[in-house]
Design an enzyme around this catalytic site. Structure first.
Site, PDB file in Angstrom:
ATOM      1  N   HIS A  18      -4.079 -68.189 -41.938  1.00 29.69           N
ATOM      2  CA  HIS A  18      -2.799 -67.425 -41.825  1.00 29.69           C
ATOM      3  C   HIS A  18      -1.821 -68.234 -42.071  1.00 29.69           C
ATOM      4  CE1 HIS A  18      -0.584 -64.188 -38.810  1.00 29.69           C
ATOM      5  NE2 HIS A  18      -0.501 -63.957 -40.278  1.00 29.69           N
ATOM      6  N   HIS A  27     -12.347 -69.917 -35.159  1.00 32.89           N
ATOM      7  CA  HIS A  27     -11.080 -69.238 -34.584  1.00 32.89           C
ATOM      8  C   HIS A  27      -9.909 -69.976 -34.981  1.00 32.89           C
ATOM      9  CE1 HIS A  27      -8.899 -67.151 -31.083  1.00 32.89           C
ATOM     10  NE2 HIS A  27      -8.077 -67.879 -31.584  1.00 32.89           N
ATOM     11  N   GLU A  28      -9.830 -71.327 -34.663  1.00 27.27           N
ATOM     12  CA  GLU A  28      -8.736 -72.002 -34.976  1.00 27.27           C
ATOM     13  C   GLU A  28      -8.471 -72.010 -36.707  1.00 27.27           C
ATOM     14  OE1 GLU A  28      -6.644 -72.326 -32.841  1.00 27.27           O
ATOM     15  OE2 GLU A  28      -8.027 -72.096 -30.894  1.00 27.27           O
ATOM     16  N   HIS A  76      -6.532 -68.935 -37.791  1.00 27.06           N
ATOM     17  CA  HIS A  76      -5.145 -69.199 -37.527  1.00 27.06           C
ATOM     18  C   HIS A  76      -4.598 -70.161 -38.668  1.00 27.06           C
ATOM     19  CE1 HIS A  76      -4.435 -67.387 -33.628  1.00 27.06           C
ATOM     20  NE2 HIS A  76      -5.090 -68.026 -33.017  1.00 27.06           N
TER      21      HIS A  76
HETATM   22 ZN   LIG Z   1      -6.052 -68.182 -31.024  1.00 26.98          ZN
END
Ligand SMILES: [Zn+2]
Length: 666
Positions: A463, A456-457, A460
């Site tokens: 991105h 998940h992290e 980010h």
């Molecule tokens: Zn998040």
């Protein structure tokens, strides 16, 4: 002689000391311009912030003093490039106050927050600057790139939303409100940290390890105590009590919204998000809540059956019912029985270095990203690891750092942060970002949830790293709250892909995870999703209900929570994922009326992933991955989210894939 020498050394030392330059006021000749963390003293921040504010004020004065008619080049470009010192300071400062908080830093922060809040208001209420921006916004935009139009719109909206058009008296009140919100939300965050540290001191494990302990602790009375302590944080009538503070913040937010012409804070906050208004969010969440609770009730029945058996075996007194402190523990028992999956079997394959290898390998396959460990570069804590990130053609994408271990000085949870944003500087040089992933993994061997958190992290981070924008306002993760979680959650979809697991999930002997264990992990994916969705959705609704209040007059925090609980049909065995007094996201971290964003973005992420899943090449359809990278990851906020989505999917998002993934429909 000796005396003289000592004196000489002392004088030299004093001179050196007097000449010490504040590191924020120098050019950093460190590798990749990484902040010289080791040289920064807590006493450097305030002088640097003051210098940064002065610098930006001078830069803005130069923009507004320009006698020429406003153009994008003479107004927006210098505005985007202004405040570089301030960006350097805040990039470092906001990171260390969350990850390496000391009493000294807390004191600095107390001084810094009003300064920053006032400065930001001075810009928001700068009429001369607004007039130039508004002239551009209302003028002919046909010569601008799409990204430039979006940057212009962001600035224009931001002025409007902060109240530039209001009479001075109301602006003065807004300034006071902004300052009070900044101080009080900070206090709430500090109280939560203090309460979490009290928890750690009392029980010997951190709140991050709470789910794990609730799953493995056999002693029911002990579990009850853990639960009571966990759920009463910020709520104990001590110095860290957040009840009055959060009511104050809600009233301030509601008053601000009212002054700006909105009925409540939620309406104001949502007006520039993808969702647009509270009604859209409310009906979105209501639909999910009903399906989630129905599913949770089935899970409860499964657990009660296990408990009933234990009653018959004489292990528990007659009439025992599942209580909130039993859920994790009995869910694990059901999981072992139903799916034959035991985390003690999977953990040896998820040693943290193997998992890091997994996230990197996946990014290399999908997006051609290369990660290379950097040694000997500045770090803010010895736990931090640094990597150089390059594209397929060898060009630098940015610097990525990991900070995975818990510390008493670190806030709980997991997050990504930009120490430096990506942008093009005044010389047209592409300044690449510096990004950190922060987690709180109490063990070197990760649970299945923690493996997902890592992906998940890193989603980010991708991105942030792959961005190809020109202006910091829209680069990387600078998109709306209900869009940003799409990319982190999207990356989770690869965590347990069998082809990837075969490459990274290896035990200490180097043996890959057995196929039957992979099958078990995949089968168990929908397990307990009724509970997970219920606690998440309930917290999202609680957030909305708080921010839909026009006033908290006569409202009691506990009574309000209880009322919402009844209205949404939350069953007593499940607690909000965060109760109000330790709901850091909405009272201290910028997710006010925004916690729904996780579920909202999940609709986008699961729908986008369903396009991969339908491809003959499956999740490793590289042409599709390239399209995803070019449509989303490189574009940041340079286009409206829905426009980007439609250009990727060729249609509007559909929530069916999300409901299926959570096991809420067939
Ligand atoms: Zn998040």
């Amino acid at each position: 002689m000796k005396k003289i020498l000592t004196f000489a050394v002392l004088v030299l030392a004093m001179t050196a000391c007097n000449k010490r330059v504040n590191p924020f006021l120098t050019e950093w000749d460190t590798p990749y311009g990484i902040p010289p963390f080791e040289q920064i003293l807590p006493s450097d921040y305030i002088p640097a912030i003051r210098a940064g504010i002065a610098q930006q004020n001078a830069e803005i004065d130069a923009i507004t003093a320009n006698p020429d008619a406003p153009t994008f080049e003479n107004t927006i470009v210098p505005l985007e490039l202004s405040g570089r010192i301030l960006s350097k300071v805040t990039g470092v400062f906001y990171n260390v106050t969350e990850t390496d908080r000391t009493d000294e830093l807390a004191a600095v922060e107390e001084e810094a927050i009003p300064l920053m809040s006032e400065h930001s208001d001075n810009i928001s209420f700068n009429k001369a600057l607004y007039n130039r921006v508004a002239a551009l916004y209302h003028g002919d935009q046909s010569g601008l790139t799409r990204e430039q139009q979006m940057v212009l719109k962001r600035h224009f909206d931001s002025f409007e939303r902060e109240g530039i058009g209001l009479p001075e008296e109301q602006q003065a009140r807004l300034r006071q409100i902004n300052a009070d919100i900044a101080t009080k939300t900070q206090k709430i965050g500090n109280n939560i940290l203090a309460e979490s540290n009290d928890f750690l001191e009392k029980f010997g494990f951190s709140v991050a390890a709470y789910p794990d302990k609730m799953t493995t602790t056999e002693d029911r009375e002990l579990r009850r105590q853990y639960n009571e302590a966990y759920t009463s944080r910020g709520h104990r009538g001590n110095d860290n009590d957040n009840r009055q503070l959060l009511l104050d913040v809600l009233d301030l937010r509601a008053e601000k919204a009212r002054i700006l012409g909105y009925p409540n804070a939620a309406a104001y906050i949502l007006a520039n998000k993808m969702a647009g208004d509270p009604q859209t969010v409310d009906s979105f969440l209501d639909g999910i809540m009903k399906a989630a609770v129905a599913q949770a009730k089935e899970e409860l029945a499964d657990m009660q059956a296990v408990m009933d058996r234990e009653v018959r075996e004489g292990k528990l007194p007659a009439g025992s019912r599942i209580e909130p402190w039993d859920w994790w523990y009995y869910a694990e028992k059901v999981r072992k029985e139903k799916y034959d999956l035991d985390e003690s079997q999977t953990k040896p394959y998820f040693q943290i270095d193997s998992v890091i290898n997994g996230i990197f390998t996946n990014a290399k396959i999908l997006y051609g990203v290369n990660m290379e460990r950097l040694e000997g570069v500045p770090v803010y804590n010895p736990e931090v690891r640094t990597y150089k990130v390059t594209a397929e053609d060898g060009s630098l994408l940015g610097i990525f750092t990991t900070d995975y271990k818990p510390r008493a000085s670190k806030r709980g949870g997991a997050w990504m942060n930009n120490i430096r944003e990506q942008y093009y500087d005044a010389d047209g040089k592409d300044v690449r970002p510096i990004i950190v992933n922060v987690c709180n993994f109490s063990d070197d061997y990760l649970t299945i949830d923690e493996v997902e958190t890592t992906f998940h992290e890193f989603g980010h981070a991708l991105h942030g790293l792959l961005t190809k924008c020109h202006y910091p306002t829209v680069s990387g993760t600078n998109v709306t709250r209900d869009f940003v979680e799409m990319f982190s959650q999207f990356n989770e979809n690869w965590a347990f892909q069998p082809a990837l697991l075969a490459r990274y999930a290896k035990n200490a002997q180097g043996e890959p995870i057995p196929e039957e264990l992979v099958t078990k992990i995949l089968n168990a994916k929908k397990f307990n999703q009724g509970f997970m969705t219920t606690e998440l959705c309930a917290a999202s609704i609680l957030d909305m209900r708080w921010h839909e209040l026009a006033t908290t007059k006569g409202v009691d925090v506990d009574a309000f929570e209880a009322q919402v609980t009844r209205e949404i049909g939350l069953i007593p065995e499940i607690t909000y994922r965060y109760r109000s007094t330790y709901f850091n996201h909405i009272f201290s971290s910028g997710y006010a009326a925004g916690y729904y964003g996780y579920l909202w973005a999940e609709v986008l992420d699961k729908d986008a992933f369903s396009i991969f899943a339908a491809s003959p090449d499956g999740p490793y359809d590289l042409a599709l991955a390239r399209k995803f990278k070019q449509t989303f990851l490189e574009r940041g906020g340079s286009e409206e989210p829905m426009t980007l989505y439609r250009s990727f999917a060729g249609r509007d998002p559909d929530s069916a894939a999300m409901l299926r993934a959570r096991g809420l429909t067939d």
